[in-house]
Design an enzyme around this catalytic site. Structure first.
Site, short mmCIF file in Angstrom:
data_model
loop_
_atom_site.label_atom_id
_atom_site.label_comp_id
_atom_site.label_asym_id
_atom_site.label_seq_id
_atom_site.Cartn_x
_atom_site.Cartn_y
_atom_site.Cartn_z
N ASP A 8 -3.74 2.93 -10.38
CA ASP A 8 -3.33 3.53 -9.11
C ASP A 8 -3.22 5.05 -9.31
O ASP A 8 -3.12 5.54 -10.44
CB ASP A 8 -1.99 2.93 -8.68
CG ASP A 8 -1.42 3.59 -7.43
OD1 ASP A 8 -2.12 3.64 -6.41
OD2 ASP A 8 -0.28 4.09 -7.51
N ASP A 10 -1.47 7.87 -6.62
CA ASP A 10 -0.24 8.51 -6.15
C ASP A 10 0.99 7.79 -6.72
O ASP A 10 1.18 6.59 -6.52
CB ASP A 10 -0.17 8.50 -4.63
CG ASP A 10 -1.23 9.38 -4.00
OD1 ASP A 10 -1.95 10.06 -4.74
OD2 ASP A 10 -1.34 9.38 -2.76
#
Length: 256
Positions: A8, A10
């Site tokens: 991932d 952010d």
């Protein structure tokens, strides 16, 4: 292929506030030196993720975009890039009350997207260039949210809660895209890292999952696999936690 790392962005590989990934550079270099593949898996769009791939030296790797709704850089991956129009159509067909409680990127100006995300105007414009999914902000009660999600489910549209936004799509997840990429390359080991509810399925599907600390959000619930060490949690947030986890797991897998 010895190792694929699915990450991932952010709040995980990118700092939640500054979007910096400087603290992860040593671990990224280590992975590059050993020939590991790093697959970015994010809610970001194609125009957003390609500059990050270039900056990180990951242009040769596939990437998972828009929360798993699409994949770029993978041969034989065919998803309709016009799905966004279909998702928006189903959204706009909801009863006015429910529809009014969801403010999607397609409802926002570039300036408002920049304000809600902390992105620059140029970055916000790229965030609005969507092909598969619609992120947005929920403005109603939990009960109304359940009705909203149920109404969309009846039309084949799923809602996934990320770190910042509720994202609507045709239902493919990061884990679905991860399985497609894993089937193509057949690595010996897989690692997945994330910080939000929409990462959980991906973390569970990997050989090793890492919940990266994000003090800005409520912690994820206890996950199956934590008791055995297959799923780890970092105490350091963002890219610092990411780097610690990669170094730790490379030692665990005797790949250091």
């Amino acid at each position: 292929m010895r190792l694929i790392v699915f990450s991932d962005l952010d709040g995980t590989l990118l700092d939640h506030e500054t979007y910096s990934w400087d603290d992860a550079k040593p671990a990224l270099r280590r992975l590059a030196e050993m020939g590991a593949m790093v697959v970015l898996a994010s809610s970001k769009t194609v125009p957003e993720i390609k500059p990050l791939q270039r900056a990180m030296g990951l242009e040769a790797c596939p990437a998972i975009v828009e929360n798993g709704a699409g994949i770029i850089g993978l041969e034989r991956s065919q998803h309709d890039a016009d799905e966004y129009k279909e998702v928006r159509g189903h959204l706009d067909s909801l009863p006015d009350r429910l529809r009014s409680l969801f403010l999607g990127f397609g409802d926002m100006s570039v300036n408002l997207v920049a304000e809600k995300t902390g992105l620059s105007l140029a970055e916000a414009e790229r965030a609005k260039a969507r092909s598969f999914s619609e992120p947005g902000i929920w403005g109603g009660s939990d009960v109304e949210r359940d009705r909203f999600v149920a109404a969309l489910n009846e039309q084949g549209i799923k809602a996934q809660q990320g770190g910042r936004f509720l994202t609507l799509s045709k239902g493919r997840t990061k884990a679905d895209a991860m399985r497609e990429i894993t089937a193509r390359y057949r690595p010996q080991h897989t690692i997945a890292l994330g910080d939000a509810p929409n990462d959980v399925e991906m973390l569970k599907a990997a050989d090793y999952g890492v919940v990266v600390s994000n003090p800005q959000n409520a912690p994820l619930p206890h996950l199956q696999g934590e008791n055995t060490g297959r799923i780890l949690r970092t105490t350091l947030p963002g890219p610092r936690g990411w780097s610690w986890a990669i170094e730790h797991l490379l030692q665990t897998l005797s790949m250091e």
